[in-house]
Design a protein around this motif. Sequence first.
Motif, PDB file in Angstrom:
ATOM      1  N   HIS A 102       0.831  -1.046   0.173  1.00  0.00           N
ATOM      2  CA  HIS A 102      -0.077  -0.545  -0.146  1.00  0.00           C
ATOM      3  C   HIS A 102       1.120   1.098  -0.219  1.00  0.00           C
ATOM      4  CE1 HIS A 102      -1.475   3.642   2.793  1.00  0.00           C
ATOM      5  NE2 HIS A 102      -2.006   3.710   1.956  1.00  0.00           N
ATOM      6  N   GLU A 103       1.743   1.348   1.222  1.00  0.00           N
ATOM      7  CA  GLU A 103       2.240   3.146   1.142  1.00  0.00           C
ATOM      8  C   GLU A 103       3.794   2.607  -0.383  1.00  0.00           C
ATOM      9  OE1 GLU A 103       5.092   4.971   4.112  1.00  0.00           O
ATOM     10  OE2 GLU A 103       5.248   3.389   4.226  1.00  0.00           O
ATOM     11  N   TYR A 104       4.073   1.806  -0.937  1.00  0.00           N
ATOM     12  CA  TYR A 104       4.996   2.030  -2.123  1.00  0.00           C
ATOM     13  C   TYR A 104       3.756   2.637  -3.039  1.00  0.00           C
ATOM     14  CZ  TYR A 104       6.242   0.805  -7.271  1.00  0.00           C
ATOM     15  OH  TYR A 104       7.129   2.071  -8.584  1.00  0.00           O
ATOM     16  N   GLY A 105       2.027   2.686  -3.360  1.00  0.00           N
ATOM     17  CA  GLY A 105       1.431   3.560  -3.826  1.00  0.00           C
ATOM     18  C   GLY A 105       1.753   5.266  -3.654  1.00  0.00           C
ATOM     19  N   MET A 106       1.294   5.425  -2.185  1.00  0.00           N
ATOM     20  CA  MET A 106       2.051   6.791  -1.398  1.00  0.00           C
ATOM     21  C   MET A 106       3.086   7.301  -1.943  1.00  0.00           C
ATOM     22  SD  MET A 106      -1.707   7.264  -0.451  1.00  0.00           S
ATOM     23  CE  MET A 106      -1.691   8.105   0.278  1.00  0.00           C
ATOM     24  N   ARG A 107       4.252   6.380  -2.212  1.00  0.00           N
ATOM     25  CA  ARG A 107       5.461   7.083  -2.807  1.00  0.00           C
ATOM     26  C   ARG A 107       5.604   7.108  -3.973  1.00  0.00           C
ATOM     27  NH1 ARG A 107      10.079   6.226   1.571  1.00  0.00           N
ATOM     28  NH2 ARG A 107       9.212   5.247   3.561  1.00  0.00           N
ATOM     29  N   VAL A 108       5.319   6.126  -4.334  1.00  0.00           N
ATOM     30  CA  VAL A 108       5.689   6.382  -5.873  1.00  0.00           C
ATOM     31  C   VAL A 108       4.609   6.542  -6.659  1.00  0.00           C
ATOM     32  CG1 VAL A 108       7.104   4.892  -7.869  1.00  0.00           C
ATOM     33  CG2 VAL A 108       7.258   5.472  -5.375  1.00  0.00           C
ATOM     34  N   GLY A 109       3.687   5.217  -6.481  1.00  0.00           N
ATOM     35  CA  GLY A 109       2.568   5.251  -7.791  1.00  0.00           C
ATOM     36  C   GLY A 109       1.631   5.841  -7.185  1.00  0.00           C
ATOM     37  N   PHE A 110       1.685   6.706  -6.606  1.00  0.00           N
ATOM     38  CA  PHE A 110       0.230   8.491  -6.969  1.00  0.00           C
ATOM     39  C   PHE A 110       0.808   9.332  -8.047  1.00  0.00           C
ATOM     40  CE2 PHE A 110      -0.646  12.750  -5.723  1.00  0.00           C
ATOM     41  CZ  PHE A 110      -1.417  12.421  -4.974  1.00  0.00           C
ATOM     42  N   TRP A 111       2.477   9.484  -7.611  1.00  0.00           N
ATOM     43  CA  TRP A 111       2.704  10.319  -8.494  1.00  0.00           C
ATOM     44  C   TRP A 111       2.351  10.534  -9.842  1.00  0.00           C
ATOM     45  CZ3 TRP A 111       3.033  14.435  -5.368  1.00  0.00           C
ATOM     46  CH2 TRP A 111       3.421  14.342  -4.085  1.00  0.00           C
ATOM     47  N   ARG A 112       2.916   8.835 -10.297  1.00  0.00           N
ATOM     48  CA  ARG A 112       2.560   8.872 -11.980  1.00  0.00           C
ATOM     49  C   ARG A 112       1.101   8.680 -12.102  1.00  0.00           C
ATOM     50  NH1 ARG A 112       5.015   3.403 -10.529  1.00  0.00           N
ATOM     51  NH2 ARG A 112       7.433   3.874 -10.680  1.00  0.00           N
ATOM     52  N   LEU A 113       0.053   8.865 -11.107  1.00  0.00           N
ATOM     53  CA  LEU A 113      -1.008   8.533 -11.692  1.00  0.00           C
ATOM     54  C   LEU A 113      -1.632  10.166 -11.762  1.00  0.00           C
ATOM     55  CD1 LEU A 113      -3.320   6.233 -10.002  1.00  0.00           C
ATOM     56  CD2 LEU A 113      -3.118   6.001 -12.086  1.00  0.00           C
ATOM     57  N   VAL A 114      -0.816  11.000 -10.998  1.00  0.00           N
ATOM     58  CA  VAL A 114      -1.316  12.365 -10.725  1.00  0.00           C
ATOM     59  C   VAL A 114      -0.046  13.034 -12.343  1.00  0.00           C
ATOM     60  CG1 VAL A 114      -0.196  14.590 -10.125  1.00  0.00           C
ATOM     61  CG2 VAL A 114      -1.090  13.203  -8.401  1.00  0.00           C
ATOM     62  N   GLU A 115       0.005  12.747 -12.504  1.00  0.00           N
ATOM     63  CA  GLU A 115       0.885  13.072 -14.121  1.00  0.00           C
ATOM     64  C   GLU A 115       0.235  12.984 -15.527  1.00  0.00           C
ATOM     65  OE1 GLU A 115       5.528  12.357 -16.847  1.00  0.00           O
ATOM     66  OE2 GLU A 115       5.325  11.383 -14.956  1.00  0.00           O
ATOM     67  N   ALA A 116       0.082  11.081 -15.368  1.00  0.00           N
ATOM     68  CA  ALA A 116      -1.256  10.772 -16.398  1.00  0.00           C
ATOM     69  C   ALA A 116      -2.124  11.976 -16.274  1.00  0.00           C
ATOM     70  CB  ALA A 116      -1.033   9.427 -16.224  1.00  0.00           C
ATOM     71  N   LEU A 117      -3.288  12.265 -14.964  1.00  0.00           N
ATOM     72  CA  LEU A 117      -4.360  12.872 -15.191  1.00  0.00           C
ATOM     73  C   LEU A 117      -4.093  14.487 -15.626  1.00  0.00           C
ATOM     74  CD1 LEU A 117      -6.141  10.553 -12.377  1.00  0.00           C
ATOM     75  CD2 LEU A 117      -6.019  10.830 -14.680  1.00  0.00           C
ATOM     76  N   ALA A 118      -3.298  14.693 -14.919  1.00  0.00           N
ATOM     77  CA  ALA A 118      -3.128  16.139 -15.345  1.00  0.00           C
ATOM     78  C   ALA A 118      -1.923  16.227 -16.068  1.00  0.00           C
ATOM     79  CB  ALA A 118      -1.889  16.950 -14.227  1.00  0.00           C
ATOM     80  N   LYS A 119      -1.610  15.796 -16.797  1.00  0.00           N
ATOM     81  CA  LYS A 119      -1.275  16.009 -18.756  1.00  0.00           C
ATOM     82  C   LYS A 119      -2.257  15.706 -19.106  1.00  0.00           C
ATOM     83  CE  LYS A 119       1.761  13.522 -22.435  1.00  0.00           C
ATOM     84  NZ  LYS A 119       2.451  12.026 -22.519  1.00  0.00           N
ATOM     85  N   ARG A 120      -3.218  14.875 -18.981  1.00  0.00           N
ATOM     86  CA  ARG A 120      -4.228  15.128 -20.104  1.00  0.00           C
ATOM     87  C   ARG A 120      -6.236  15.783 -19.157  1.00  0.00           C
ATOM     88  NH1 ARG A 120      -2.152  10.904 -20.026  1.00  0.00           N
ATOM     89  NH2 ARG A 120      -1.649   9.365 -21.882  1.00  0.00           N
ATOM     90  N   LYS A 121      -5.658  16.461 -18.265  1.00  0.00           N
ATOM     91  CA  LYS A 121      -6.602  18.129 -18.003  1.00  0.00           C
ATOM     92  C   LYS A 121      -7.666  17.616 -16.854  1.00  0.00           C
ATOM     93  CE  LYS A 121      -4.565  21.440 -21.093  1.00  0.00           C
ATOM     94  NZ  LYS A 121      -4.438  22.465 -21.713  1.00  0.00           N
TER      95      LYS A 121
END
Length: 315
Positions: free
Chosen positions: A82-101
């Motif tokens: 679970h904490e891998y998601g908070m350390r690393v995975g979350f930031w991948r999702l943020v980048e993917a969604l932000a890039k697509r506004k």
Amino acid sequence: EGSRLLARLPGVPLLLKLPRDRFAYSPIRGRPRWRLPRGARIAVWTIVNVEDWDIAKPMARTVLPAPQGVVTVPDVPNWAWHEYGMRVGFWRLVEALAKRKIRATTAINAGVCRSYEPVARAMLELGWEFMGHGVVQAAAHTLPDQRAAIRTAIQILRDFTGRKPKGWLGPGLAETWDTLDLLAEEGIEYIADWVNDDQPYEIRTKAGALVSVPYTLELGDLPVLVGQHHTEAAWLARLQDQFDRLYAEGARQPRVLALGLHPYISGVPHRIKYVEAFYDYVQRHKGVWLAAGEDIYEWYKAGPRTPRPSKAGTT
């Protein structure tokens, strides 16, 4: 469909327990046409579940079975998953969604605002909607004082964001017989636990009405990839198939497609490209409303025949 917002009748006690006490059966066939912003056919709602797991208790879910079939505390590998998601995975999702506004809704354990403050701060700065999801990841049935937990979660989110959350997603979509009444009494306006429709509808409570905004069990990364062990390619095909059918049906009667994502599942290196591919597919279509849950709720509350400007974008 009955009244737009159900009112409590003065002097009449409400005995609410079973589903039919809360809402009537309503076939989608024959409903008045629901009009989305700019004539959109479909509202696509992205929910990123951001959670705080207590290592001193059994884990909310596991990817690695317990050794010898005995649940251990502390459960180091599954907590760390679970904490891998908070350390690393979350930031991948943020980048993917932000890039697509894409403005997402976060179903957030309020404890994240303290335990993982940079994660909560990033979502606040992006303008994401904060939806209540308990204090830590724990089903309603396990709470010694459910009202106090709901109240605490709302207060933490209000203090952190400057506004009360409008929506609520129960951890594990779990409710007791009293959950809906407690949520309404504490000022929650919409709920996402009831996965029984493609459009919003009203749920009766002792404190007035909640609106059910459609969530999903069969599209999210948790049930499909972790629970059912489907491949990522099969998940993407399912997402596209769901979108295609709802998009086609939406020409006659607009629908909602909700997608629940978890940073420790969708945000891992071998899966993020499938998330990106789905949103690229969606954005190639016209008549799609990329909305947060509160946008869908507010639009529904305004009435199906009363279009008004929206903060969310329509492609």
